[in-house]
Motif scaffolding. Sequence first.
Motif, short mmCIF file in Angstrom:
data_model
loop_
_atom_site.label_atom_id
_atom_site.label_comp_id
_atom_site.label_asym_id
_atom_site.label_seq_id
_atom_site.Cartn_x
_atom_site.Cartn_y
_atom_site.Cartn_z
N ALA A 65 -1.89 10.73 -5.17
CA ALA A 65 -1.55 9.74 -4.16
C ALA A 65 -0.90 8.52 -4.80
N VAL A 66 -1.45 8.08 -5.95
CA VAL A 66 -0.88 6.90 -6.62
C VAL A 66 0.57 7.16 -7.01
N LEU A 67 0.83 8.35 -7.58
CA LEU A 67 2.19 8.69 -8.00
C LEU A 67 3.17 8.61 -6.85
N ILE A 68 2.83 9.28 -5.75
CA ILE A 68 3.75 9.33 -4.61
C ILE A 68 3.94 7.92 -4.04
N LEU A 69 2.84 7.17 -3.91
CA LEU A 69 2.92 5.85 -3.28
C LEU A 69 3.68 4.86 -4.17
N VAL A 70 3.50 4.95 -5.49
CA VAL A 70 4.25 4.06 -6.38
C VAL A 70 5.74 4.28 -6.18
N SER A 71 6.16 5.55 -6.17
CA SER A 71 7.60 5.78 -6.08
C SER A 71 8.11 5.37 -4.71
N SER A 72 7.25 5.49 -3.69
CA SER A 72 7.71 5.12 -2.37
C SER A 72 7.72 3.60 -2.18
N LEU A 73 6.77 2.90 -2.82
CA LEU A 73 6.77 1.43 -2.75
C LEU A 73 7.91 0.84 -3.56
N GLN A 74 8.25 1.53 -4.67
CA GLN A 74 9.34 1.01 -5.49
C GLN A 74 10.68 1.10 -4.78
N ALA A 75 10.75 2.03 -3.84
CA ALA A 75 12.03 2.23 -3.14
C ALA A 75 12.29 1.18 -2.06
N ILE A 76 11.31 0.32 -1.78
CA ILE A 76 11.52 -0.71 -0.76
C ILE A 76 12.49 -1.75 -1.31
N PRO A 77 13.59 -1.99 -0.59
CA PRO A 77 14.52 -3.00 -1.08
C PRO A 77 13.89 -4.40 -1.04
N THR A 78 13.98 -5.12 -2.16
CA THR A 78 13.32 -6.43 -2.20
C THR A 78 13.97 -7.42 -1.24
N THR A 84 7.94 6.05 -23.70
CA THR A 84 9.26 6.52 -24.12
C THR A 84 10.13 6.96 -22.93
N ILE A 85 9.53 7.63 -21.97
CA ILE A 85 10.34 8.24 -20.92
C ILE A 85 10.08 7.59 -19.57
N GLY A 86 8.87 7.19 -19.34
CA GLY A 86 8.53 6.66 -18.02
C GLY A 86 7.91 7.75 -17.18
N VAL A 87 6.62 7.64 -16.97
CA VAL A 87 5.90 8.74 -16.33
C VAL A 87 6.29 8.91 -14.87
N TYR A 88 6.41 7.81 -14.15
CA TYR A 88 6.61 7.91 -12.71
C TYR A 88 7.88 8.66 -12.37
N TYR A 140 -3.52 3.17 -2.17
CA TYR A 140 -2.43 2.31 -1.66
C TYR A 140 -2.41 0.94 -2.33
N PRO A 141 -3.55 0.20 -2.32
CA PRO A 141 -3.52 -1.10 -3.01
C PRO A 141 -3.22 -0.97 -4.50
N VAL A 142 -3.77 0.09 -5.13
CA VAL A 142 -3.52 0.27 -6.56
C VAL A 142 -2.03 0.47 -6.82
N ALA A 143 -1.41 1.34 -6.00
CA ALA A 143 0.02 1.61 -6.17
C ALA A 143 0.83 0.34 -5.94
N TYR A 144 0.42 -0.45 -4.95
CA TYR A 144 1.12 -1.71 -4.67
C TYR A 144 1.04 -2.63 -5.89
N TYR A 145 -0.16 -2.71 -6.47
CA TYR A 145 -0.35 -3.57 -7.64
C TYR A 145 0.50 -3.09 -8.80
N ILE A 146 0.57 -1.76 -9.00
CA ILE A 146 1.35 -1.21 -10.12
C ILE A 146 2.82 -1.60 -10.00
N THR A 147 3.35 -1.62 -8.77
CA THR A 147 4.76 -1.95 -8.62
C THR A 147 5.02 -3.43 -8.88
N ARG A 148 3.97 -4.25 -8.92
CA ARG A 148 4.15 -5.69 -9.11
C ARG A 148 4.00 -6.12 -10.56
N ILE A 149 3.63 -5.18 -11.45
CA ILE A 149 3.38 -5.57 -12.84
C ILE A 149 4.29 -4.76 -13.76
#
Lengths: 308, 261
Positions: free
Chosen positions: A186-199, B250-254, A105-114
């Motif tokens: 888990a990281v994959l699913i959580l990244v996409s779900s965190l990215q979907a939060i409207p800023t 190139t594509i974006g993994v996520y 969870y924290p890792v995915a959160y960090y990924i969405t911020r960078i």
Amino acid sequence: MSRMPRKKLAATARSLSGVARRNPGLAIAALLPVLLLLVFFFILPLMQLLQLSMLARQPTLQQPAPGYSIANYARIFQDSFYLQMTATSIMLGVCTTFATVVIAYPVAYYITRISGWERTLISVACLLPIFVNVIVSILGWYILLLPFGVIQQALAALGMVSGPVQLLRTFPALVAVLTYEHLPFAVLILVSSLQAIPTDKINAARLLGASVPRIVRSIIIPLTMPGLVASVILVFSLSTSSYLAPILIGAQRIPVLPLSIFSYGTELQNWPLAAALAFVLLVLVVAISYAFSRAMNRISRRGEWEMV
Amino acid sequence: MLGLRIFVYLVVALMLLPILITFPVALNAMPRISFPPAGLSPRWFLSILSDQVLLGSIVRSFWLALAAAIVAVAISLPCAFAIQRGKFRGREFLEMLITSPRMIPQIVLVLALLVYFESLGLAEKFVGLVLAHLVITIPFAFRTLLVSVATMDRRLEWSSAVLGANALQTFLRIMAPQIKTGLIASFIFTFILSFNNVTLALFLSGIGQRTLPVEMFTRMNVAGMTPVIPAISFVLALVGVMLFVILDRTIGVYRYLVGRE
């Protein structure tokens, strides 16, 4: 182009706007190869396995049909060895899932911020087990965990241990390796779900004076609840049914269901019992996943009301 | 934020460590698994090239993954179009059915296939292995392609039709360029998935017909593994990282791995 007859033009446009709607035969033809493959090499084999699990023993030439019974299932549920094994499997799945989600969870959160290369670096590291063979990472862990291996040397250098430590064949080591293996999912699913939060939701909360922990608790976690539930279910079902790490890291000392399915299926060739164990595993995984998602649905809905 | 950053980089280090450790161990001069290595020598990397059994398994894995990836993408693409654009009943059901093999534990599926193949005479045959790989790769190929098809701009196709292009021209000039990245992503992803799979080949490949991951598993499982296994592991890891970086830049993994619009 303008000389093209009106009728033909209309026909072409129609043919492209919803081929399948106009022509259901085409849709069936498009679906057919995959559907045939799934019927013949997915559904039928599973049905045959279910049938086999209800045979007390394998049909032979002398006795082509031994008759159905639930003897295999009865044997599994009456034998404390198998019950213990089932409990160990569930325990292993629960510990792995907990560790995985807490780290992911924290890792995915960090990924969405960078962004840019830092994002690629962290993504490569955290998604590595998907792209690199599972045997490779198990081998790496095996080397790290060996008696007098890297971890023990590091601990000895820090003065924390002296003498040999047993790391391989222990339950915590197995949980660590399985967590490593399943973190990417888990990281994959959580990244996409965190990215979907409207800023703007987060900005609004900040404007209204919410603290960071409050934002995390009241906005981020409730909004990513579906992703959390999905990753818990996926990691639980994958880790409960994995057998490579239990064979290579646990050295078969930690008995779990997939291990005995593996040995009855390949080495001992007792297929009816292996089939029954496989269905116990399948039902276990599906039932726990379903119960968990139902429970979380109820809780998270209440969470949403609180938020509104 | 700093605490979070430290935590994340700690996780990154832990994720890389097991992969990186195979490199010094593979450089061992002695035929044993030890760290720090007893003397440095590239002999185990070179011995990959002279190990006929290992080379044979690499070639077999390559053909298997190639066949599975090509067929999976080829038959999933029409499926993705039909499900995304069709207006028939039961689309949700079909979508669930096609993606359902990934819900079943692979050990259960492979046991079922082993029993089934024994009765069909497909056990220990290469074609049986390809079919098994198709069952597990199609859900992923299909989901990836579904994303591509869903994000296509239909107006371009209508314009093309209105301007008088026929269906084939429209497909080649308008639709193909739009789904090209999706096709490549789905192919690479399916290939990796199939190349790395251990479970299916462990049960279904014949004697002397092991794929690379099974060969590695077998040598690890019976005692007396030489550093040739860490050496091939490190090579595999490098290839995996390279493919990942190419895909991500190139594509974006996520976008493609999660399979969501």
